[in-house]
Design a protein around this motif. Structure first.
Motif, PDB file in Angstrom:
ATOM      1  N   ILE A  19      45.777  32.691  53.674  1.00 27.88           N
ATOM      2  CA  ILE A  19      46.540  33.260  54.373  1.00 27.88           C
ATOM      3  C   ILE A  19      46.850  34.780  53.623  1.00 27.88           C
ATOM      4  CG2 ILE A  19      48.667  33.666  55.871  1.00 27.88           C
ATOM      5  CD1 ILE A  19      48.003  30.416  56.193  1.00 27.88           C
ATOM      6  N   LEU A  20      47.189  34.840  52.710  1.00 31.59           N
ATOM      7  CA  LEU A  20      47.851  36.052  51.905  1.00 31.59           C
ATOM      8  C   LEU A  20      46.682  36.879  51.924  1.00 31.59           C
ATOM      9  CD1 LEU A  20      50.301  34.410  49.310  1.00 31.59           C
ATOM     10  CD2 LEU A  20      50.808  35.742  51.364  1.00 31.59           C
ATOM     11  N   LEU A  21      45.827  36.464  51.378  1.00 33.81           N
ATOM     12  CA  LEU A  21      44.511  37.256  51.138  1.00 33.81           C
ATOM     13  C   LEU A  21      43.830  37.942  52.540  1.00 33.81           C
ATOM     14  CD1 LEU A  21      42.279  35.668  48.417  1.00 33.81           C
ATOM     15  CD2 LEU A  21      43.178  37.780  48.380  1.00 33.81           C
ATOM     16  N   ALA A  22      44.218  37.291  53.458  1.00 34.18           N
ATOM     17  CA  ALA A  22      43.884  37.750  54.909  1.00 34.18           C
ATOM     18  C   ALA A  22      44.654  38.759  55.107  1.00 34.18           C
ATOM     19  CB  ALA A  22      43.981  36.742  55.993  1.00 34.18           C
ATOM     20  N   ILE A  26      42.856  41.801  57.218  1.00 34.58           N
ATOM     21  CA  ILE A  26      43.077  41.440  58.662  1.00 34.58           C
ATOM     22  C   ILE A  26      44.798  41.754  58.785  1.00 34.58           C
ATOM     23  CG2 ILE A  26      43.116  40.227  60.675  1.00 34.58           C
ATOM     24  CD1 ILE A  26      41.057  38.713  59.358  1.00 34.58           C
ATOM     25  N   GLY A  27      45.251  42.176  60.006  1.00 35.58           N
ATOM     26  CA  GLY A  27      46.652  42.369  60.189  1.00 35.58           C
ATOM     27  C   GLY A  27      47.126  43.688  59.507  1.00 35.58           C
ATOM     28  N   PRO A  28      48.330  43.391  58.889  1.00 40.06           N
ATOM     29  CA  PRO A  28      49.056  44.689  58.560  1.00 40.06           C
ATOM     30  C   PRO A  28      48.278  45.754  57.305  1.00 40.06           C
ATOM     31  CG  PRO A  28      50.275  42.675  57.542  1.00 40.06           C
ATOM     32  CD  PRO A  28      49.130  42.371  58.724  1.00 40.06           C
ATOM     33  N   GLN A  29      47.193  44.873  56.558  1.00 42.90           N
ATOM     34  CA  GLN A  29      46.540  45.498  55.817  1.00 42.90           C
ATOM     35  C   GLN A  29      47.405  45.764  54.395  1.00 42.90           C
ATOM     36  OE1 GLN A  29      43.795  48.279  57.477  1.00 42.90           O
ATOM     37  NE2 GLN A  29      42.604  46.559  58.155  1.00 42.90           N
ATOM     38  N   THR A  30      48.309  45.117  54.115  1.00 39.48           N
ATOM     39  CA  THR A  30      49.147  45.598  53.141  1.00 39.48           C
ATOM     40  C   THR A  30      48.652  45.014  51.560  1.00 39.48           C
ATOM     41  OG1 THR A  30      51.288  45.035  52.299  1.00 39.48           O
ATOM     42  CG2 THR A  30      50.462  43.081  53.215  1.00 39.48           C
ATOM     43  N   TRP A  32      50.167  43.615  49.140  1.00 38.78           N
ATOM     44  CA  TRP A  32      50.822  42.618  48.623  1.00 38.78           C
ATOM     45  C   TRP A  32      50.086  41.230  49.168  1.00 38.78           C
ATOM     46  CZ3 TRP A  32      54.676  42.578  45.610  1.00 38.78           C
ATOM     47  CH2 TRP A  32      55.518  43.682  45.524  1.00 38.78           C
ATOM     48  N   GLY A  33      48.916  41.313  49.790  1.00 38.16           N
ATOM     49  CA  GLY A  33      48.085  40.167  50.113  1.00 38.16           C
ATOM     50  C   GLY A  33      47.273  39.570  48.781  1.00 38.16           C
ATOM     51  N   TRP A  34      47.075  40.619  47.914  1.00 42.68           N
ATOM     52  CA  TRP A  34      46.608  40.116  46.813  1.00 42.68           C
ATOM     53  C   TRP A  34      46.990  39.221  45.891  1.00 42.68           C
ATOM     54  CZ3 TRP A  34      41.315  41.357  46.842  1.00 42.68           C
ATOM     55  CH2 TRP A  34      41.150  42.390  47.415  1.00 42.68           C
ATOM     56  N   ILE A  35      48.259  39.042  46.070  1.00 43.50           N
ATOM     57  CA  ILE A  35      49.126  37.988  45.385  1.00 43.50           C
ATOM     58  C   ILE A  35      48.508  36.676  45.830  1.00 43.50           C
ATOM     59  CG2 ILE A  35      51.247  36.772  45.275  1.00 43.50           C
ATOM     60  CD1 ILE A  35      52.427  39.458  45.554  1.00 43.50           C
ATOM     61  N   GLY A  36      47.951  36.524  46.963  1.00 40.68           N
ATOM     62  CA  GLY A  36      47.261  35.069  47.190  1.00 40.68           C
ATOM     63  C   GLY A  36      46.022  34.691  46.419  1.00 40.68           C
ATOM     64  N   ILE A  37      45.475  35.587  45.559  1.00 42.45           N
ATOM     65  CA  ILE A  37      44.826  35.167  44.549  1.00 42.45           C
ATOM     66  C   ILE A  37      45.232  34.065  43.665  1.00 42.45           C
ATOM     67  CG2 ILE A  37      43.510  35.805  42.419  1.00 42.45           C
ATOM     68  CD1 ILE A  37      42.967  38.555  43.969  1.00 42.45           C
ATOM     69  N   ILE A  38      46.703  34.102  43.176  1.00 48.87           N
ATOM     70  CA  ILE A  38      47.197  33.286  42.212  1.00 48.87           C
ATOM     71  C   ILE A  38      47.348  31.755  42.844  1.00 48.87           C
ATOM     72  CG2 ILE A  38      49.239  32.811  41.309  1.00 48.87           C
ATOM     73  CD1 ILE A  38      49.709  35.695  41.183  1.00 48.87           C
ATOM     74  N   PRO A  39      47.785  31.590  44.199  1.00 48.21           N
ATOM     75  CA  PRO A  39      47.826  30.264  44.613  1.00 48.21           C
ATOM     76  C   PRO A  39      46.225  29.695  44.685  1.00 48.21           C
ATOM     77  CG  PRO A  39      48.677  31.499  46.225  1.00 48.21           C
ATOM     78  CD  PRO A  39      48.428  32.421  44.956  1.00 48.21           C
TER      79      PRO A  39
END
Length: 62
Positions: A19-22, A26-30, A32-39
């Motif tokens: 979801i964070l990588l999305a 997709i979505g706000p294209q921020t 900060w979503g790259w933090i999704g790599i960690i979980p």
């Protein structure tokens, strides 16, 4: 590395990571979503470094 995460913990982390990588694509294209790599990475490996530091195990294996 030893496995210290149970299957439910791994599944939740994988879903949150995706979801964070999305958010990057997709979505706000921020960025900060790259933090999704960690979980996502910890879910794939099955080892959480923070769990190791604090001595937490959510897996049923010994």
């Amino acid at each position: 590395m030893t496995v210290n995460m149970g299957s439910a913990d791994r599944a939740i982390r994988a879903v949150v990571g995706v979801i964070l990588l999305a958010l990057v694509f997709i979505g706000p294209q921020t960025p900060w979503g790259w933090i999704g790599i960690i979980p996502l990475a910890t879910a794939l490996v099955g080892n959480c470094p923070a769990y190791s530091v604090f001595g937490i195990k959510t897996c049923k294996k010994k």
